[in-house]
Design an enzyme around this catalytic site. Structure first.
Site, mmCIF file in Angstrom:
data_model
loop_
_atom_site.group_PDB
_atom_site.id
_atom_site.type_symbol
_atom_site.label_atom_id
_atom_site.label_comp_id
_atom_site.label_asym_id
_atom_site.label_seq_id
_atom_site.Cartn_x
_atom_site.Cartn_y
_atom_site.Cartn_z
ATOM 1 N N LEU A 99 0.868 -1.052 -0.160
ATOM 2 C CA LEU A 99 0.040 0.103 0.073
ATOM 3 C C LEU A 99 0.760 1.407 -0.040
ATOM 4 O O LEU A 99 2.026 1.115 0.520
ATOM 5 C CB LEU A 99 -0.756 0.177 1.345
ATOM 6 C CG LEU A 99 -2.072 -0.825 1.297
ATOM 7 C CD1 LEU A 99 -2.680 -0.704 2.765
ATOM 8 C CD2 LEU A 99 -3.210 -0.855 0.356
ATOM 9 N N ASP A 100 0.453 2.264 -0.533
ATOM 10 C CA ASP A 100 1.193 3.533 -0.768
ATOM 11 C C ASP A 100 1.394 3.961 0.806
ATOM 12 O O ASP A 100 0.506 3.825 1.686
ATOM 13 C CB ASP A 100 0.493 4.471 -1.480
ATOM 14 C CG ASP A 100 0.646 4.491 -2.973
ATOM 15 O OD1 ASP A 100 1.511 3.571 -3.211
ATOM 16 O OD2 ASP A 100 -0.135 5.162 -3.638
ATOM 17 N N ARG A 101 2.401 4.720 1.210
ATOM 18 C CA ARG A 101 2.759 5.106 2.396
ATOM 19 C C ARG A 101 1.418 6.085 3.031
ATOM 20 O O ARG A 101 1.034 5.804 4.029
ATOM 21 C CB ARG A 101 3.931 6.041 2.747
ATOM 22 C CG ARG A 101 4.258 6.479 3.823
ATOM 23 C CD ARG A 101 5.755 7.304 3.858
ATOM 24 N NE ARG A 101 5.840 7.929 5.297
ATOM 25 C CZ ARG A 101 7.063 8.601 5.495
ATOM 26 N NH1 ARG A 101 8.065 8.471 4.233
ATOM 27 N NH2 ARG A 101 7.374 8.757 6.606
#
Length: 336
Positions: free
Chosen positions: A154-156
């Site tokens: 998942l993106d940060r």
């Protein structure tokens, strides 16, 4: 200065006749069937991959006292000889200052898999300027765990459901499902403007590139772009949010977004390409609006991995998980 994995730290200059000793590692059940190169990369943390392949080719790595190639599959009970290898000062310092232990909200856990609710602002793993992420913190919190690996990313700045495998067999099984698009992944995204309910499918190829400063970006491209990757996003309107004039906020729309392909920044770029950027997106969003939102307390991107469906790696039963919006997002959307 270099540090040596597999040898004791010297108190003074080491005599040439007494080099650090190699060590033997026994392959456990969870590692059975793994390629030798991947097995080594896991056990020789911080050693460059080029060096890993070099010690395999030179014969310094042995399986049951015999030479082996990088694609040799290790089996449970095999004795793998690991020669002492050198890592950089930076890697050694990182090992001496491990990630702080941290547990995360758990949605599901058994002996095969953990499904956790990742908060925004936390990377899933270290790298690219980030010293540690979810997986490093989880390993520190569970020192007795023999195997913990990320199933996906998942993106940060994205919150929500993240899967971690507790067995290698579970990891490969789940990753196969993601690769074959057998999982169901739905996100909640708040976008600027009024999304047309009839706009349900975005089927546009995406092209990854680097900016002059080295930052990774993605853009919509054409079907004849040889570097374009077909990307499909399904969109459903969940709630229309009227403009809030007193706060200087335009009308917005809360969407349920299901991705059929898992490209980098796919949801962010696809939605922005339709003229409806995700609220708070610092790469593809409305930067002036983002500044106003920050003053109002909305300091993150409104993108949340809300629902995930997959087949359990042990029994094949369909699992459906939901992670409700975190308070900082839920409080920003008026009750319908």
């Amino acid at each position: 200065m270099k540090h040596i994995i597999g040898g004791k730290p010297p108190s003074g200059p080491a005599p040439a006749s007494n080099p650090p000793a190699a060590r033997l590692v026994e392959v456990d059940e969870d590692s059975a069937g793994q390629r030798l190169d991947n097995f080594l990369i896991r056990h020789l943390k911080g050693v460059p991959k080029t060096h890993v392949y070099r010690i395999i080719r030179s014969g310094e790595v042995r399986i049951n006292k015999g030479r082996a190639s990088a694609d040799t599959r290790v089996e449970a009970g095999d004795q793998v000889r690991l020669p002492p290898v050198r890592v950089s000062e930076k890697v050694a310092e990182k090992a001496e200052r491990p990630a702080p232990a941290r547990e995360f909200p758990i949605l599901l856990e058994d002996e095969h898999v953990i499904a956790l609710d990742k908060p925004a602002g936390v990377a899933v793993h270290g790298g690219s300027g980030v010293s540690f992420g979810v997986i490093e913190q989880l390993r520190q919190a569970r020192p007795a765990a023999k195997f913990l690996e990320l199933v996906h990313r998942l993106d940060r700045d994205t919150s929500g459901i993240l899967l971690v495998a507790k067995k290698r067999s579970a990891l490969t099984h789940l990753q196969d499902q993601f690769r074959e698009r057998e999982t169901g992944k739905t996100y909640l995204a708040l976008v600027t403007g009024v999304w047309a309910a009839s706009n349900k499918v975005i089927d546009l190829p995406l092209h990854k590139y680097l900016q002059a400063d080295g930052e990774r970006r993605v853009r919509v491209t054409t079907a004849d772009d040889p570097d374009g990757m077909r990307s499909i996003t399904l969109v459903k309107v969940r709630q229309k949010v009227p403009a809030r004039q007193e706060q200087g906020l335009p009308a917005m729309t809360l969407l349920e977004v299901t991705i059929k392909t898992g490209r980098t920044h796919q949801i962010r770029v696809h939605l922005a390409s339709q003229g409806h950027a995700i609220v708070g997106d610092d790469k593809y969003g409305d930067f002036e609006l983002n500044k106003r939102l920050q003053k109002l307390g909305m300091r993150r991107m409104f993108l949340h991995a809300w629902r995930l469906q997959f087949n359990h790696p042990a029994n094949g039963e369909r699992v459906a998980l939901n992670a409700e919006l975190p308070p900082e997002l839920a409080d920003f959307v008026p009750s319908a």
